[in-house]
Design a protein around this motif. Structure first.
Motif, PDB file in Angstrom:
ATOM      1  N   ILE A 168      14.423   6.088   5.232  1.00 35.42           N
ATOM      2  CA  ILE A 168      14.036   7.337   5.867  1.00 35.42           C
ATOM      3  C   ILE A 168      14.642   7.374   7.266  1.00 35.42           C
ATOM      4  N   SER A 169      15.273   8.499   7.611  1.00 35.77           N
ATOM      5  CA  SER A 169      15.801   8.689   8.962  1.00 35.77           C
ATOM      6  C   SER A 169      14.774   9.435   9.799  1.00 35.77           C
ATOM      7  N   VAL A 170      14.614   9.008  11.051  1.00 34.84           N
ATOM      8  CA  VAL A 170      13.629   9.614  11.934  1.00 34.84           C
ATOM      9  C   VAL A 170      14.228   9.712  13.339  1.00 34.84           C
ATOM     10  N   SER A 180      17.952   8.696  17.032  1.00 31.57           N
ATOM     11  CA  SER A 180      17.838   8.624  15.575  1.00 31.57           C
ATOM     12  C   SER A 180      17.939   7.170  15.122  1.00 31.57           C
ATOM     13  N   PHE A 181      17.047   6.774  14.197  1.00 30.37           N
ATOM     14  CA  PHE A 181      17.095   5.424  13.637  1.00 30.37           C
ATOM     15  C   PHE A 181      16.572   5.465  12.211  1.00 30.37           C
ATOM     16  N   GLU A 182      16.649   4.335  11.514  1.00 31.83           N
ATOM     17  CA  GLU A 182      16.299   4.274  10.099  1.00 31.83           C
ATOM     18  C   GLU A 182      15.091   3.376   9.874  1.00 31.83           C
ATOM     19  N   VAL A 183      14.272   3.765   8.883  1.00 32.87           N
ATOM     20  CA  VAL A 183      13.141   2.954   8.438  1.00 32.87           C
ATOM     21  C   VAL A 183      13.345   2.668   6.953  1.00 32.87           C
ATOM     22  N   VAL A 184      13.527   1.388   6.621  1.00 34.19           N
ATOM     23  CA  VAL A 184      13.769   0.976   5.240  1.00 34.19           C
ATOM     24  C   VAL A 184      12.429   0.638   4.595  1.00 34.19           C
TER      25      VAL A 184
END
Length: 806
Positions: free
Chosen positions: A57-59, A47-51
Motif C-alpha cells: 500500500i502506498s501512503v 510518499s512511502f510504502e507499507v508491505v
C-alpha cells in the motif's frame, strides 16, 4: 426434505457471511503515526510504502507529517526512501502497537544545501522556513510587505515611502539597506541581491523591487553566518528565496485595487509542456500612497522560467527577470515640525525626491543527481541595472540658496557563478555529507553623486557653489571582484541523534577605482586651468587605486537529540561572516580594514511535537568594525568594534488542521562598543536599531473555503544616539489582516487590511542636523527625521485560475 436442505443452506450462508465479516473486522486495524527527521522536524507530503500480507500500500503524509491507513492482521513493513533520504525499513509484528508510531528518517542532504521537504512549522535555532501559503493568499499592495512576511527578528522600515530600498535592522544592528554592520544577505534562486559599492549604500537591496510574491515557492532563513555556502553580507543571516519553476494552473490572473489610488495586477501563463516546467509572468502596479505630494509609484515586473528535465536525475534551466520603477517621495520629514503643526505627517519639504530604476537579470542552472546520492549544481547569472535616486536629507544646510538635493547614480553590469557538489557517504555506521563549492561575482560600476536642482545635475556650477566645499560632486568607475571557495562536512552519529558540521570558506576581493571628487577648487591639481562644468574632473582630487584583501570564515555546528521519542534537540552554532567595504572607501583610506568580520555564537534548544513547536536560543555577536555611511559622497567607512547579545523565543501551535498560531520574540539585552564610555562612565551603545522585535500570527487554513490571518508586529522605542539616552525613535505595534474565499475552483476573492487599528507610527527614523528654510537667517536644528507608516489601508482583489494541471 427439499425445504429443509434449502433452509440449511441459507443458515450456513448467513453463518459464513457473518464469520467472514467478523474475521475481516478482527483483521482490519489502523496503522497511524508521524514521520520526523532525526531532529524531530515534521515531514509532510512524503510518499512511502507499507508491505502487508495482502500486498503493498502506498501512503503519503499530510501537511503535518502524519499518516493513517487500514492494514490487515499480521506482520507489516514500512519502507521509506526518496531523494536526499537515507532508506528506512521498519518491521512491525502482529502484536506490536501501531496506533501512534513515530518513524524517524535521516536526511542525506541538509535543507540549507538542497531543498528538502520539512514543514515550515518545525522550529530550530539556526534555520527557519516559509512556504508559499502566505504568498498565495495575501494581497501585496506594497513591495515592502514581502519582507514583513519573513519576521525572524527582522525589522524593516520604509526609508522614503516607496520605491527606495527598505532599511533592515536585526539583532540590535542597523544594516542600512542590507549591507553594513554585518549585513543581511538575500538571494533569489542563488542570485545575490545585495549590491556592493552602490550609489546609495553598501549592499543595497533595491533589486527586490522586481520580485513578484506570487512566484515565491519557499524561503529559507539562516539565523546567522552558519553555512559555508554564503560569504559577503551574511554576518546577521541569510535569506534564500526560491521561486517556482511552474505554476499549478495554466493561466493565473490577479486584479486588485485599494486605498491611495492603488492598483495592481499579476498575470501568468504556465504551459503544460511535457518534460518542461515553465512560466511567464507580468506584474504591473501603481500607487500614490497616503502622501500629500503623490508618490506616483509605477512598477512593472516581467519574470519567466524554462526548466527542461533531461532525465529523472538531470535538468537544465533558464530564468529571467526585468523590472522598472519610477517614483516621487516625500522623504524623511522633521518630526518637530509635525509636532508643532507646521507640517503634516504625510507632508513634504522637497517634493522632488524620488527615483527611477531599471533592472534585468538572466540566469541559467544545471542540476545532476547521481545514483550514489551525490548532487552537482551550477548557476550562472548576468545582471544589468540603472539607478538614479534623488534625495534631500538636510534641505538647506549646505546650500542655503538652492537646497541640498542630490542625485545618487549607479549603473552596473554584474556576472556571477556558483558551483556546488554534495556527496553523501558513510564511515562505518556514521552517515556523512561532504559539500564543496565556489564561485565569483564580478561587478563593473559607474557610480556618482551629483548636486541637483529639480533633478537637474548642474547645481555645483551655479553661483556661489563652484568653490563651496560642502557641495560635493563625485564620479568613479569601480570594478569589484569577489572570488570564493568553501568546503563543509557533516557527520550524523548514533543513528542521527548527534549531528556535527564543520566548514571553512575563503573570499578574496579586488577593489579598483578610477574617479574624482570635486568639493572646493583645487589649484594644486595640474588640470585646474581647464576646470569647467564640462570637465569637472580637472577641478577636484583624483580618486584612484587598486587594492585587494581576503578572509577565511570558519563554521561549526552541533545538534544533539538525546531521546528516541521525546522530541527535544539541543544546538550550538558558530560562524564567521564578512562584510566588504565600499570600493571608494578602500581607495580613500587604503590603510583601513577592507573587510569587516562578524563572529556569531548561538546556543539553544527546540521542542517539536506534532502540534506544538518551540525554540529558545541565546546569541552573542562580535563585530570587528561597525560601518558608517558618509552621506556627502555616498560611501561607507569602518568604525570601531561592537558587540551584541540577547535571546530569541519562537513558537508554532497547531490547534487543528484549520487553526494555528505562530509567534516570535528577539530580545537584545545589550548592544555596545567595548572599551568606549561616555564622560560620565556609561557605555557607548550601538544605536539606530530596536532591541525588542516581536511578531504573532493567527492563521485559519482551508476552513470551508476560507483562508484568513491576523498578523501583529512590534518594535520597542530605541536609541538614535550612542551617548545621549534621551534621543529615541518611537516604537510601534501594527496589526494586518488578510482573507481569501474560494468562490469556485477557478476564482478566489481576496481582501486585506494593513494597519487595522490605524496606528499612527513612523518607520525609519534618524537624528541629524538640517536647515528647513533657505536663507542666511534660517536656523540649523538637530532633529529627528522620519518616514510615516501607512495608515488604515484596504485592498480588494479577485484571482482567476484556469487549466488546473495534474
Amino acid at each position: 426434505m427439499k425445504n429443509s436442505i434449502v433452509a440449511s443452506a441459507i443458515v450456513l450462508t448467513i453463518f459464513f457471511q457473518l464469520g467472514s465479516h467478523s474475521a475481516s473486522g478482527q483483521a482490519a486495524r489502523e496503522f497511524r503515526g508521524v514521520i520526523v527527521s532525526s531532529q524531530f522536524e515534521l515531514v509532510p507530503n512524503l510518499s512511502f510504502e507499507v508491505v502487508t500480507s495482502q500486498g503493498t500500500i502506498s501512503v503519503t503524509t499530510d501537511r503535518e507529517g502524519s499518516f493513517s491507513l487500514e492494514v490487515p492482521q499480521g506482520d507489516l513493513k514500512a519502507i521509506i526512501k526518496g531523494r536526499n533520504i537515507e532508506t528506512l525499513e521498519q518491521t512491525f509484528g502482529a502484536s506490536d502497537q501501531i496506533n501512534n508510531v513515530r518513524l524517524r528518517i535521516n536526511y542525506l542532504v541538509a535543507s540549507v544545501d538542497e531543498s528538502v521537504t520539512i514543514t515550515a512549522d518545525t522550529l530550530s535555532p539556526e534555520i527557519e522556513l516559509r512556504n508559499d501559503a502566505i504568498y498565495q493568499n495575501s494581497l501585496f499592495a506594497r513591495d515592502d510587505q514581502t519582507i514583513f512576511t519573513l519576521n525572524a527578528g527582522i525589522n524593516a522600515g520604509q526609508h522614503e515611502g516607496g520605491g527606495k530600498s527598505l532599511e533592515i535592522r536585526r539583532f540590535g544592528f542597523n544594516t542600512d539597506h542590507g549591507g553594513v554592520n554585518g549585513g543581511l544577505k538575500i538571494l533569489i534562486d542563488n542570485v545575490q541581491q545585495n549590491q556592493g559599492t552602490q550609489g546609495h549604500g553598501q549592499g543595497y537591496l533595491g533589486n527586490l523591487k522586481s520580485l513578484s510574491p506570487e512566484l515565491v515557492k519557499d524561503v529559507t532563513i539562516i539565523n546567522g553566518p552558519f553555512s559555508a555556502a554564503y560569504g559577503d553580507f551574511s554576518g546577521l543571516g541569510v535569506v534564500q528565496i526560491a521561486l517556482k519553476e511552474s505554476l499549478p494552473d495554466v493561466f493565473t490572473a490577479r486584479i486588485q485595487g485599494g486605498s491611495h489610488n492603488t492598483v495592481r495586477g499579476f498575470f501568468a501563463y504556465s504551459p503544460n509542456w511535457k518534460g518542461t516546467d515553465a512560466f511567464f509572468a507580468y506584474e504591473p502596479s501603481y500607487t500614490d500612497g497616503p502622501f500629500i505630494s503623490p508618490l506616483e509609484y509605477r512598477r512593472d515586473n516581467i519574470s519567466g522560467n524554462l526548466t527542461r528535465r533531461l532525465s529523472d536525475d538531470q535538468s537544465i534551466g533558464l530564468k529571467f527577470n526585468f523590472g522598472r520603477n519610477n517614483f516621487f517621495s516625500s522623504g524623511q520629514i522633521p518630526l518637530d515640525l509635525v509636532a508643532d503643526g507646521s507640517l503634516d505627517r504625510f507632508g513634504a519639504i522637497d517634493p522632488e525626491n524620488g527615483g527611477r530604476v531599471k533592472i534585468g537579470s538572466l540566469s541559467g542552472s544545471y542540476r545532476k543527481e547521481f545514483a550514489s546520492g551525490a548532487t552537482f549544481k551550477a548557476d550562472l547569472s548576468v545582471g544589468r541595472s540603472l539607478f538614479d535616486l534623488y534625495s534631500n536629507f538636510t534641505f538647506n544646510l549646505a546650500d542655503r540658496v538652492f537646497g541640498d538635493e542630490i542625485q545618487q547614480h549607479d549603473s552596473r553590469l554584474q556576472q556571477g557563478s556558483n558551483v556546488q557538489f554534495l556527496q553523501p557517504y558513510k564511515l562505518g555506521n556514521v552517515q556523512a555529507l561532504f559539500t564543496v563549492g565556489g564561485g565569483f561575482l564580478l561587478s563593473q560600476i559607474n557610480v556618482g553623486l551629483y548636486p541637483t536642482v529639480s533633478r537637474d545635475p548642474g547645481r555645483k556650477f551655479l553661483p556661489g557653489n563652484f568653490d563651496n566645499a560642502n557641495v560635493l560632486l563625485t564620479k568613479a568607475n569601480a570594478r569589484v571582484n569577489n572570488y570564493s571557495f568553501y568546503a563543509q562536512n557533516m557527520f550524523a552519529f548514533f543513528d542521527g541523534h548527534l549531528r556535527v558540521e564543520a566548514g571553512l570558506r575563503y573570499d578574496h576581493f579586488g577593489f579598483d577605482v578610477d574617479g574624482y571628487e570635486f568639493g572646493a577648487l583645487n589649484p594644486a591639481n595640474p588640470g585646474f586651468s581647464e576646470c569647467s562644468p564640462n570637465t569637472p574632473q580637472n577641478c577636484g582630487d583624483v580618486l584612484q587605486g587598486n587594492y585587494s584583501d581576503g578572509k577565511f570564515q570558519p563554521k561549526l555546528a552541533v545538534a544533539w537529540s538525546p531521546f528516541e521519542i521525546f522530541p527535544i534537540s539541543f544546538y550550538a552554532n558558530y560562524g564567521r561572516g564578512i562584510s566588504s567595504q565600499d570600493a571608494r572607501g578602500v581607495v580613500r583610506n587604503p590603510d583601513a580594514p577592507k573587510i569587516s568580520t562578524t563572529d556569531f555564537y548561538q546556543a539553544g534548544a527546540s521542542y517539536n511535537a506534532r502540534r506544538v513547536s518551540i525554540v529558545v536560543s541565546s546569541f552573542l555577536i562580535d563585530r570587528s568594525n561597525e560601518q558608517v555611511y558618509i552621506p556627502d559622497d555616498g560611501s561607507i567607512e569602518f568604525a570601531d568594534p561592537s558587540r551584541s547579545y540577547g535571546f530569541e523565543i519562537r513558537n508554532s501551535i497547531r490547534f487543528n488542521r484549520f487553526l494555528s498560531f505562530n509567534g516570535g520574540l528577539t530580545q537584545v539585552i545589550k548592544a555596545f562598543y567595548p572599551g568606549q564610555f561616555t564622560s560620565d562612565g556609561r557605555r557607548v551603545v550601538v544605536d539606530s536599531a530596536p532591541k525588542t522585535v516581536a511578531n504573532g500570527g493567527l492563521v485559519f487554513n482551508e476552513l470551508r473555503g476560507f483562508n484568513f490571518s491576523g498578523n501583529w508586529r512590534h518594535i520597542n522605542s530605541y536609541r538614535l544616539d550612542g551617548e545621549d539616552p534621551s534621543l529615541k525613535a518611537a516604537g510601534h505595534d501594527v496589526v494586518d489582516f488578510y482573507l481569501t474565499k474560494r468562490l469556485k475552483k477557478w476564482i478566489d476573492l481576496n481582501f486585506a487590511i494593513d494597519n487595522v487599528l490605524n496606528k499612527r507610527y513612523y518607520e525609519t527614523q534618524n537624528f541629524f542636523e538640517s536647515r528647513v528654510l533657505p536663507g542666511e537667517d534660517s536656523p540649523i536644528g538637530e532633529r529627528i527625521h522620519a518616514t510615516p507608516g501607512y495608515p488604515f489601508t484596504v485592498s480588494v482583489g479577485v484571482t482567476f485560475r484556469f487549466g488546473t494541471k495534474n
